[in-house]
Motif scaffolding. Structure first.
Motif, PDB file in Angstrom:
ATOM      1  N   SER A  17       7.027  10.029 -14.456  1.00  0.00           N
ATOM      2  CA  SER A  17       6.566  11.408 -14.554  1.00  0.00           C
ATOM      3  C   SER A  17       6.715  12.103 -13.195  1.00  0.00           C
ATOM      4  N   GLY A  18       7.223  13.322 -13.211  1.00  0.00           N
ATOM      5  CA  GLY A  18       7.389  14.079 -11.973  1.00  0.00           C
ATOM      6  C   GLY A  18       8.696  13.802 -11.249  1.00  0.00           C
ATOM      7  N   SER A  19       9.593  13.021 -11.864  1.00  0.00           N
ATOM      8  CA  SER A  19      10.829  12.666 -11.159  1.00  0.00           C
ATOM      9  C   SER A  19      11.918  13.737 -11.271  1.00  0.00           C
ATOM     10  N   GLY A  20      11.680  14.756 -12.094  1.00  0.00           N
ATOM     11  CA  GLY A  20      12.629  15.868 -12.164  1.00  0.00           C
ATOM     12  C   GLY A  20      13.470  15.922 -13.432  1.00  0.00           C
ATOM     13  N   LYS A  21      13.124  15.100 -14.422  1.00  0.00           N
ATOM     14  CA  LYS A  21      13.923  15.026 -15.657  1.00  0.00           C
ATOM     15  C   LYS A  21      13.906  16.356 -16.416  1.00  0.00           C
ATOM     16  N   THR A  22      12.706  16.890 -16.618  1.00  0.00           N
ATOM     17  CA  THR A  22      12.589  18.164 -17.341  1.00  0.00           C
ATOM     18  C   THR A  22      13.261  19.280 -16.554  1.00  0.00           C
ATOM     19  N   THR A  23      13.063  19.279 -15.251  1.00  0.00           N
ATOM     20  CA  THR A  23      13.688  20.312 -14.419  1.00  0.00           C
ATOM     21  C   THR A  23      15.200  20.271 -14.573  1.00  0.00           C
ATOM     22  N   LEU A  24      15.768  19.067 -14.585  1.00  0.00           N
ATOM     23  CA  LEU A  24      17.222  18.967 -14.728  1.00  0.00           C
ATOM     24  C   LEU A  24      17.678  19.567 -16.058  1.00  0.00           C
TER      25      LEU A  24
END
Ligand SMILES: Nc1ncnc2c1ncn2[C@@H]1O[C@H](COP(=O)(O)OP(=O)(O)O)[C@@H](O)[C@H]1O
Ligand SMILES: [Mg+2]
Length: 283
Positions: free
Chosen positions: A40-47
């Motif tokens: 969680s928080g690793s940037g998957k959704t942002t990507l």
């Protein structure tokens, strides 16, 4: 021009002081099924949101089918496209989220027909014909008149997938499509995604379903702290990770109970199980 369906080249994104994506690159070929893993928080959704232009980017380039997304490159400087042109680009990308966001006052069929008719200006007859075919594809041919509240979470997510497919996207993005579901409903949604992959859809799926990722993905990408730490074929990344961060993440995932132990053999199995479930409820 590139031969990749999706090409992400050095994309950066920060929210104020929070760096969500450090320069990130990833290429996805036509028909490839890519699983995106990471804490969680690793940037998957942002990507995913950057690919789909739900976010502006701070640097780098994203191409879908040779089309530079969201920007015009004038002598090396990016200029944001108009909202209208961005909206047109976004039509090529289907997205499914954890929450299905179906229109509650529309039937299944109307939900699927909505965008082709309203956004693309398709005739109702044509949109309806495709919606019926899509309902069959996600195993819900008997539910055209149902309202979302009358459907299980798994069925609603399958409608959401059909709705995204109705726009005939070049690329499908899934952001934890099964994590809001009760465990017994996960399998049927995974089964639909597996069918899509088999039919050659290009897709990126953020998921914590490790056995599904290992079995179905062509390519696994592990992200941490806004960077792609490691990527490769599922057997290498999941069974034989090279980086300590990947190993520690996978260990954590394996120590947590999996939502599904067993993925149904085929979509038919999942649907049969679903119908059986319906019947039992009617008793
Ligand atoms: N709208 C936002 N505003 C501020 N920070 C955000 C926003 N969206 C995401 N972030 C931050 O960016 C980082 C990456 O988040 P996210 O892409 O949601 O990760 P993941 O999907 O892997 O859990 C996190 O530190 C998160 O807190
Ligand atoms: Mg996320």
């Amino acid at each position: 021009m590139t031969t990749f369906k999706l090409s992400i080249d050095g994309v950066r994104k920060a929210y104020g002081p929070v760096v969500a994506l450090q320069p990130t690159s990833l290429d996805v070929r036509e028909g490839e099924f890519v699983t995106l893993l990471g804490p969680s928080g690793s940037g998957k959704t942002t990507l995913l949101r950057c690919i789909n232009q739900l976010e502006t980017i701070d640097g780098g380039r994203i191409w879908v089918d040779g089309d530079l997304m969201g920007y015009e490159d004038r002598a090396g400087t990016l200029h944001r496209l108009t909202d209208k042109r961005i909206a047109a680009q976004r039509r090529d990308i289907g997205m499914c989220f954890q929450r299905f966001n179906l229109f509650p006052h529309k039937t299944t069929l109307e939900n699927i027909m909505e965008a082709p008719v309203q956004v693309k200006g398709e005739s109702r007859a044509k949109a309806r014909e495709r919606a019926i075919a899509l309902l069959e594809r996600v195993g819900l041919e008997d539910k055209p008149a149902a309202y979302p509240a009358q459907l299980s979470g798994g069925q609603q997510q399958r409608v959401a997938i059909a709705r995204a497919l109705a726009m005939q996207p070049k690329l499908m993005l899934f952001d934890e499509p099964t994590s809001a579901l009760d465990p017994e409903l996960v399998g049927e949604v995974l089964a639909v995604m597996r069918e899509l992959a088999r039919d050659g859809m290009t897709m990126i799926v953020v998921t914590h379903e490790m056995s599904f990722a290992r079995e179905v993905a062509d390519h696994v990408v592990f992200m941490d702290d806004g960077v792609v730490v490691e990527h490769g074929d599922p057997a290498s990344v999941i069974n034989n990770p090279q980086h300590a961060r990947t190993r520690s993440f996978l260990r954590r995932m394996q120590s947590e109970p999996q939502a599904v132990e067993h993925i149904p053999e085929s979509l038919q199995d999942a649907i049969a199980a679903e119908k059986h479930h319906d019947l039992k409820e009617d008793e």
